[in-house]
Design a protein around this motif. Structure first.
Motif, PDB file in Angstrom:
ATOM      1  N   GLU A 112       0.811  -1.221   0.000  1.00 28.39           N
ATOM      2  CA  GLU A 112       0.000   0.000   0.000  1.00 28.39           C
ATOM      3  C   GLU A 112       0.841   1.267   0.000  1.00 28.39           C
ATOM      4  O   GLU A 112       0.542   2.231  -0.704  1.00 28.39           O
ATOM      5  CB  GLU A 112      -0.962   0.006   1.197  1.00 28.39           C
ATOM      6  N   GLU A 113       1.912   1.278   0.759  1.00 27.38           N
ATOM      7  CA  GLU A 113       2.774   2.457   0.839  1.00 27.38           C
ATOM      8  C   GLU A 113       3.368   2.800  -0.532  1.00 27.38           C
ATOM      9  O   GLU A 113       3.399   3.964  -0.942  1.00 27.38           O
ATOM     10  CB  GLU A 113       3.881   2.194   1.859  1.00 27.38           C
ATOM     11  N   THR A 114       3.832   1.783  -1.232  1.00 21.61           N
ATOM     12  CA  THR A 114       4.399   1.983  -2.572  1.00 21.61           C
ATOM     13  C   THR A 114       3.320   2.456  -3.543  1.00 21.61           C
ATOM     14  O   THR A 114       3.539   3.370  -4.335  1.00 21.61           O
ATOM     15  CB  THR A 114       5.046   0.681  -3.091  1.00 21.61           C
ATOM     16  N   ARG A 115       2.144   1.822  -3.462  1.00 25.40           N
ATOM     17  CA  ARG A 115       1.035   2.208  -4.346  1.00 25.40           C
ATOM     18  C   ARG A 115       0.667   3.671  -4.128  1.00 25.40           C
ATOM     19  O   ARG A 115       0.485   4.428  -5.086  1.00 25.40           O
ATOM     20  CB  ARG A 115      -0.167   1.299  -4.099  1.00 25.40           C
ATOM     21  N   LEU A 116       0.588   4.089  -2.870  1.00 27.58           N
ATOM     22  CA  LEU A 116       0.225   5.475  -2.563  1.00 27.58           C
ATOM     23  C   LEU A 116       1.323   6.444  -2.995  1.00 27.58           C
ATOM     24  O   LEU A 116       1.033   7.562  -3.441  1.00 27.58           O
ATOM     25  CB  LEU A 116      -0.108   5.626  -1.087  1.00 27.58           C
ATOM     26  N   LEU A 117       2.574   6.033  -2.895  1.00 24.06           N
ATOM     27  CA  LEU A 117       3.691   6.849  -3.368  1.00 24.06           C
ATOM     28  C   LEU A 117       3.552   7.097  -4.872  1.00 24.06           C
ATOM     29  O   LEU A 117       3.700   8.234  -5.337  1.00 24.06           O
ATOM     30  CB  LEU A 117       5.021   6.167  -3.056  1.00 24.06           C
ATOM     31  N   PHE A 118       3.251   6.043  -5.621  1.00 24.47           N
ATOM     32  CA  PHE A 118       3.052   6.183  -7.063  1.00 24.47           C
ATOM     33  C   PHE A 118       1.855   7.080  -7.362  1.00 24.47           C
ATOM     34  O   PHE A 118       1.919   7.938  -8.246  1.00 24.47           O
ATOM     35  CB  PHE A 118       2.865   4.806  -7.712  1.00 24.47           C
ATOM     36  N   PHE A 119       0.761   6.897  -6.623  1.00 26.76           N
ATOM     37  CA  PHE A 119      -0.430   7.723  -6.838  1.00 26.76           C
ATOM     38  C   PHE A 119      -0.118   9.190  -6.554  1.00 26.76           C
ATOM     39  O   PHE A 119      -0.525  10.072  -7.325  1.00 26.76           O
ATOM     40  CB  PHE A 119      -1.589   7.231  -5.964  1.00 26.76           C
ATOM     41  N   GLU A 120       0.603   9.447  -5.474  1.00 26.26           N
ATOM     42  CA  GLU A 120       0.993  10.832  -5.138  1.00 26.26           C
ATOM     43  C   GLU A 120       1.870  11.426  -6.236  1.00 26.26           C
ATOM     44  O   GLU A 120       1.758  12.618  -6.546  1.00 26.26           O
ATOM     45  CB  GLU A 120       1.701  10.888  -3.783  1.00 26.26           C
ATOM     46  N   GLN A 121       2.724  10.609  -6.822  1.00 29.14           N
ATOM     47  CA  GLN A 121       3.569  11.101  -7.915  1.00 29.14           C
ATOM     48  C   GLN A 121       2.708  11.452  -9.126  1.00 29.14           C
ATOM     49  O   GLN A 121       2.933  12.470  -9.774  1.00 29.14           O
ATOM     50  CB  GLN A 121       4.627  10.061  -8.293  1.00 29.14           C
ATOM     51  N   PHE A 122       1.713  10.619  -9.424  1.00 29.44           N
ATOM     52  CA  PHE A 122       0.780  10.967 -10.513  1.00 29.44           C
ATOM     53  C   PHE A 122       0.072  12.275 -10.194  1.00 29.44           C
ATOM     54  O   PHE A 122      -0.078  13.131 -11.074  1.00 29.44           O
ATOM     55  CB  PHE A 122      -0.244   9.846 -10.752  1.00 29.44           C
TER      56      PHE A 122
ATOM     57  N   ILE B   2      10.564   9.243 -14.323  1.00 28.65           N
ATOM     58  CA  ILE B   2      10.369   9.496 -12.903  1.00 28.65           C
ATOM     59  C   ILE B   2       9.795   8.243 -12.224  1.00 28.65           C
ATOM     60  O   ILE B   2      10.218   7.858 -11.137  1.00 28.65           O
ATOM     61  CB  ILE B   2       9.457  10.720 -12.666  1.00 28.65           C
ATOM     62  N   PHE B   3       8.854   7.593 -12.892  1.00 31.54           N
ATOM     63  CA  PHE B   3       8.236   6.386 -12.331  1.00 31.54           C
ATOM     64  C   PHE B   3       9.196   5.205 -12.361  1.00 31.54           C
ATOM     65  O   PHE B   3       9.167   4.370 -11.463  1.00 31.54           O
ATOM     66  CB  PHE B   3       6.919   6.070 -13.046  1.00 31.54           C
ATOM     67  N   GLU B   4      10.048   5.150 -13.375  1.00 29.44           N
ATOM     68  CA  GLU B   4      11.067   4.097 -13.410  1.00 29.44           C
ATOM     69  C   GLU B   4      12.012   4.254 -12.220  1.00 29.44           C
ATOM     70  O   GLU B   4      12.413   3.268 -11.601  1.00 29.44           O
ATOM     71  CB  GLU B   4      11.858   4.178 -14.722  1.00 29.44           C
ATOM     72  N   ALA B   5      12.348   5.481 -11.871  1.00 24.37           N
ATOM     73  CA  ALA B   5      13.227   5.750 -10.737  1.00 24.37           C
ATOM     74  C   ALA B   5      12.558   5.372  -9.406  1.00 24.37           C
ATOM     75  O   ALA B   5      13.229   4.929  -8.475  1.00 24.37           O
ATOM     76  CB  ALA B   5      13.658   7.214 -10.729  1.00 24.37           C
TER      77      ALA B   5
END
Length: 153
Positions: A67-77, A148-151
């Motif tokens: 969940e933490e990783t998923r939310l990090l990606f969502f915040e980046q979007f 950015i998402f690859e990083a």
């Protein structure tokens, strides 16, 4: 009403038709691309198109089980929301916490159109007109932000 087999055949015919229609269109980078099965190149980030009996959707699905990783990606979007909206030229629905048809948690950015059916071939042109510009816009957006998402991955 269609049998399961007839429904499956119609779905398959639609996606073949859509794929043939999109085949000559290059990606934002000028490359040949499989638009129907778009590969983002980033694990657990998917661009999905779906057409059903009463609606069609296109979405970005973030499916990290952590969940933490998923939310990090969502915040980046979300940090790229202005760039995203400029690319797609419309407002999409942003759901930090959603669930797929199997009850699996995901984050999703999506838009849908109702009143069109994959089972009515007379709707196919409208379905293609809905999906085509949006998947092309997602590809253009992704070309700009993918590094950015690859990083992050």
């Amino acid at each position: 009403m269609y049998s399961k087999e007839e429904a499956s055949k119609l779905r398959q015919q639609f996606w073949i038709t859509f794929g043939k229609y999109m085949k000559p269109i290059p990606s934002a980078e000028g490359l040949q691309i499989n638009w129907v099965n778009y590969k983002t190149g980033v694990k657990n980030v998917f661009f999905r198109m779906n057409a059903e009996q009463k609606k069609a959707t296109i979405s970005i699905d973030i499916t990290h089980s952590d969940e933490e990783t998923r939310l990090l990606f969502f915040e980046q979007f979300k940090a790229f929301k202005l760039l995203f909206t400029d690319a797609v030229h419309e407002e999409w629905e942003w759901e930090q916490q959603a669930f797929n048809e199997y009850g699996v948690a995901l984050s999703q950015i999506s838009i849908a159109v109702t009143g069109l059916s994959i089972f009515n071939q007379q709707n196919w042109a409208d379905l293609i007109s809905f999906l085509k510009p949006r998947i092309i816009a997602l590809d253009q957006f992704w070309t700009d932000v993918k590094p950015i998402f690859e990083a992050l991955g």
